[in-house]
Design an enzyme around this catalytic site. Structure first.
Site, PDB file in Angstrom:
ATOM      1  N   TYR A 138     122.245  47.884  31.078  1.00 26.81           N
ATOM      2  CA  TYR A 138     123.109  46.956  31.704  1.00 26.81           C
ATOM      3  C   TYR A 138     124.092  46.019  30.707  1.00 26.81           C
ATOM      4  O   TYR A 138     125.434  46.110  30.784  1.00 26.81           O
ATOM      5  CB  TYR A 138     122.559  45.715  32.780  1.00 26.81           C
ATOM      6  CG  TYR A 138     123.002  45.024  33.046  1.00 26.81           C
ATOM      7  CD1 TYR A 138     123.530  45.299  34.842  1.00 26.81           C
ATOM      8  CD2 TYR A 138     124.146  43.942  33.106  1.00 26.81           C
ATOM      9  CE1 TYR A 138     124.514  44.310  35.717  1.00 26.81           C
ATOM     10  CE2 TYR A 138     124.807  43.471  33.533  1.00 26.81           C
ATOM     11  CZ  TYR A 138     125.185  43.022  34.851  1.00 26.81           C
ATOM     12  OH  TYR A 138     126.155  43.011  35.897  1.00 26.81           O
TER      13      TYR A 138
ATOM     14  N   SER B  62     118.380  41.433  44.588  1.00 24.24           N
ATOM     15  CA  SER B  62     118.463  40.219  44.003  1.00 24.24           C
ATOM     16  C   SER B  62     117.655  39.000  45.117  1.00 24.24           C
ATOM     17  O   SER B  62     118.076  38.031  45.081  1.00 24.24           O
ATOM     18  CB  SER B  62     120.174  40.075  44.547  1.00 24.24           C
ATOM     19  OG  SER B  62     120.741  40.668  44.128  1.00 24.24           O
ATOM     20  N   SER B  63     116.242  39.544  44.613  1.00 27.49           N
ATOM     21  CA  SER B  63     114.989  38.610  44.990  1.00 27.49           C
ATOM     22  C   SER B  63     115.581  36.897  43.558  1.00 27.49           C
ATOM     23  O   SER B  63     114.986  36.052  44.397  1.00 27.49           O
ATOM     24  CB  SER B  63     113.929  39.159  45.104  1.00 27.49           C
ATOM     25  OG  SER B  63     113.518  39.556  43.407  1.00 27.49           O
ATOM     26  N   SER B  64     115.820  38.079  42.422  1.00 29.95           N
ATOM     27  CA  SER B  64     116.138  36.536  41.774  1.00 29.95           C
ATOM     28  C   SER B  64     117.614  35.625  41.622  1.00 29.95           C
ATOM     29  O   SER B  64     116.820  34.325  41.881  1.00 29.95           O
ATOM     30  CB  SER B  64     116.413  37.028  39.794  1.00 29.95           C
ATOM     31  OG  SER B  64     117.458  37.687  40.495  1.00 29.95           O
TER      32      SER B  64
ATOM     33  N   THR C  31     131.950  45.660  38.805  1.00 31.14           N
ATOM     34  CA  THR C  31     133.293  45.733  38.856  1.00 31.14           C
ATOM     35  C   THR C  31     133.448  43.503  38.632  1.00 31.14           C
ATOM     36  O   THR C  31     134.149  43.383  38.608  1.00 31.14           O
ATOM     37  CB  THR C  31     133.645  45.844  40.202  1.00 31.14           C
ATOM     38  OG1 THR C  31     133.272  45.595  41.545  1.00 31.14           O
ATOM     39  CG2 THR C  31     133.953  47.225  40.055  1.00 31.14           C
ATOM     40  N   ASP C  32     131.740  42.814  38.672  1.00 36.44           N
ATOM     41  CA  ASP C  32     131.844  41.852  39.025  1.00 36.44           C
ATOM     42  C   ASP C  32     132.198  41.111  37.407  1.00 36.44           C
ATOM     43  O   ASP C  32     133.766  40.133  37.743  1.00 36.44           O
ATOM     44  CB  ASP C  32     131.034  41.605  39.479  1.00 36.44           C
ATOM     45  CG  ASP C  32     129.543  41.686  38.978  1.00 36.44           C
ATOM     46  OD1 ASP C  32     129.669  42.295  38.277  1.00 36.44           O
ATOM     47  OD2 ASP C  32     128.526  40.675  39.422  1.00 36.44           O
TER      48      ASP C  32
ATOM     49  N   ASP D 242     125.332  37.974  42.776  1.00 38.07           N
ATOM     50  CA  ASP D 242     124.234  38.204  43.632  1.00 38.07           C
ATOM     51  C   ASP D 242     124.644  36.183  44.496  1.00 38.07           C
ATOM     52  O   ASP D 242     124.180  36.868  45.471  1.00 38.07           O
ATOM     53  CB  ASP D 242     123.155  38.361  43.166  1.00 38.07           C
ATOM     54  CG  ASP D 242     123.364  39.673  42.337  1.00 38.07           C
ATOM     55  OD1 ASP D 242     124.075  40.959  42.890  1.00 38.07           O
ATOM     56  OD2 ASP D 242     122.621  39.686  41.147  1.00 38.07           O
TER      57      ASP D 242
ATOM     58  N   GLY E  88     115.977  45.635  43.275  1.00 38.54           N
ATOM     59  CA  GLY E  88     117.779  45.748  43.219  1.00 38.54           C
ATOM     60  C   GLY E  88     118.756  44.840  44.464  1.00 38.54           C
ATOM     61  O   GLY E  88     119.574  45.259  44.622  1.00 38.54           O
TER      62      GLY E  88
ATOM     63  N   GLU F  38     120.699  32.609  34.723  1.00 38.88           N
ATOM     64  CA  GLU F  38     120.538  33.984  34.950  1.00 38.88           C
ATOM     65  C   GLU F  38     120.691  34.654  33.368  1.00 38.88           C
ATOM     66  O   GLU F  38     119.627  35.244  32.370  1.00 38.88           O
ATOM     67  CB  GLU F  38     121.204  34.869  35.176  1.00 38.88           C
ATOM     68  CG  GLU F  38     120.280  35.983  35.558  1.00 38.88           C
ATOM     69  CD  GLU F  38     119.610  36.383  37.058  1.00 38.88           C
ATOM     70  OE1 GLU F  38     119.761  36.367  37.920  1.00 38.88           O
ATOM     71  OE2 GLU F  38     119.548  38.270  37.193  1.00 38.88           O
TER      72      GLU F  38
HETATM   73  C1  GLA Z   1     123.744  43.001  38.820  1.00 42.31           C
HETATM   74  C2  GLA Z   1     123.864  41.988  38.489  1.00 42.31           C
HETATM   75  C3  GLA Z   1     124.973  41.554  39.480  1.00 42.31           C
HETATM   76  C4  GLA Z   1     125.829  43.593  39.184  1.00 42.31           C
HETATM   77  C5  GLA Z   1     125.382  43.904  39.274  1.00 42.31           C
HETATM   78  C6  GLA Z   1     126.612  46.078  40.177  1.00 42.31           C
HETATM   79  O1  GLA Z   1     122.852  42.464  40.415  1.00 42.31           O
HETATM   80  O2  GLA Z   1     123.083  41.024  38.631  1.00 42.31           O
HETATM   81  O3  GLA Z   1     126.181  40.456  38.986  1.00 42.31           O
HETATM   82  O4  GLA Z   1     127.014  43.438  37.967  1.00 42.31           O
HETATM   83  O5  GLA Z   1     124.221  44.494  38.920  1.00 42.31           O
HETATM   84  O6  GLA Z   1     127.395  45.741  40.441  1.00 42.31           O
END
Ligand code: GLA
Length: 377
Positions: free
Chosen positions: A214, A121-123, A39-40, A164, A119, A152
């Site tokens: 993605y 968000s280590s980055s 949704t972001d 993230d 998944g 990114e």
């Molecule tokens: C990844 C992306 C986020 C978001 C999610 C899905 O984590 O980095 O910005 O889009 O996928 O919600």
């Protein structure tokens, strides 16, 4: 985790690798998204937490700007053997320069306990710790989040949204972060886990956001918004979405219903009814699996087995295509969930999942200052 041990170890690593002392050490956490997936980048709402696992960046600015070329940057990692990860600090340095930060060289040593590729968000944790170390006082945190996102998107090449980085910079212990991705307004929502455990199930199934799927989902959302004549799917209504052709109809339906679920989740948390989140988590997973089509068998099995063994609700977290699931579990059922998921993976001859509890932790900050350092930035 255990910063008291990690900080002196990082100082020693810095002395060994770069020589001497860093100007300071900055910590930035990974995140788990409670609800609000994909949704972001549709200007929607998300409700992530910062987790109690962090990237630590020991940074020392150097005067060497590399003449007319790129600034001299030297990076070491306490975990990674190859240099692929260095694209992140380089990307952050370039995005900061694009935003007006005077160029300087730097020495960087990173120590992270956020699992990579899981998944979580280590980055973003890496980007945010480095960005704060290089430019903490130059930009406000909303700007820093946008700069890290740009690093990114433009330099690493992953077309991700801003969730993230915002979670890593704005998380608060004991709270979820309700974030409006249209105007970046944030609200801290109490998330007391009394008697409950938030389990992460790292499926170990491969997950690479740069691999095209993605970006393909993101384009479908943009196409759907265009077909509906709205600025972003945030502004679409369900009745109109149902008139779209497939697959745009299901993609857009996920986004519109997911934004509604984020609102409901925030209302429940405000009302102190965290135990009632379960059905919303389940509905989010079903929507990601059936409408948005970003789940994989490993995630579906983790989610189904967790529920069967007593979780109140479970869903994939993050972008999907592998990575991690989360399950909200009464403390008494944690052992059963762990066993059920592990056994189901064993039966299928899949790599064993990594299952661990996370807690909503604080966002990024400077850590481990020693009085005798006498460095201030
Ligand atoms: C990844 C992306 C986020 C978001 C999610 C899905 O984590 O980095 O910005 O889009 O996928 O919600």
């Amino acid at each position: 985790m255990d910063l008291e041990r990690r900080i002196p170890a990082l100082r020693r690593a810095f002395a060994e690798l770069a020589g001497g002392e860093p100007d300071g050490i900055w910590a930035a956490p990974g995140r788990v998204n409670i609800i609000g997936e994909h949704t972001d980048y549709n200007d929607g709402l998300v409700l992530p937490i910062a987790i109690d696992r962090q990237a630590l960046a020991a940074v020392r600015l150097t005067r060497d700007t590399g003449g007319t070329g790129p600034a001299a940057i030297r990076c070491w990692s306490c975990q990674e053997d190859d240099d692929a990860w260095q694209v992140y600090p380089h990307g952050v340095a370039r995005a900061l320069a694009d935003a007006g930060l005077p160029a300087a060289g730097f020495d960087l040593v990173v120590d992270s306990d956020v699992p990579t590729g899981g998944g979580l968000s280590s980055s973003a944790a890496l980007e945010c710790s480095v960005a704060l170390g290089l430019a903490g006082d130059w930009f406000d945190r909303n700007e820093l989040a946008a700069i890290c996102q740009r690093a990114e998107n433009e330099y690493v090449g992953a077309p991700t949204g801003i969730m993230d980085q915002m979670a890593s910079l704005f998380g608060q212990e004991g709270h979820g972060l309700l974030l409006d991705c249209r105007d970046l307004r944030t609200e801290q929502v109490p998330l007391p886990l009394d008697g409950l455990t938030l389990l992460v199930i790292d499926t170990k199934a491969s997950h690479a956001l740069g691999d095209g799927a993605y970006g393909e989902r993101r384009r479908a959302c943009e196409d759907a918004a265009k077909a509906l004549g709205v600025r972003a799917l945030r502004d679409a209504d369900l009745a109109a979405v149902e008139m779209l052709d497939e697959p745009l109809r299901r993609r857009a339906r996920h986004v519109v219903t997911e934004i509604a679920r984020v609102r409901e989740a925030a209302d429940l948390l405000h009302a102190g009814r965290i135990r009632e989140l379960g059905p919303l988590l389940d509905a989010s997973h079903a929507s990601l699996r059936d409408d948005f089509e970003v789940s994989v068998d490993e995630l579906d099995v983790a989610v189904d087995e967790s529920r069967r063994a007593g979780a109140l609700g479970a869903r994939l977290t993050g972008g999907g295509f592998g990575g991690s699931a989360i399950a909200l579990v009464p403390d008494a059922a944690v052992g059963a969930v762990r066993e059920a998921v592990t056994a189901a993976y064993r039966e299928r001859d899949w790599t064993a999942p990594d299952i661990f509890a996370v807690n909503p932790g604080d966002g990024a900050s400077r850590v481990g200052d020693r009085a005798e350092d006498g460095v201030g930035r």
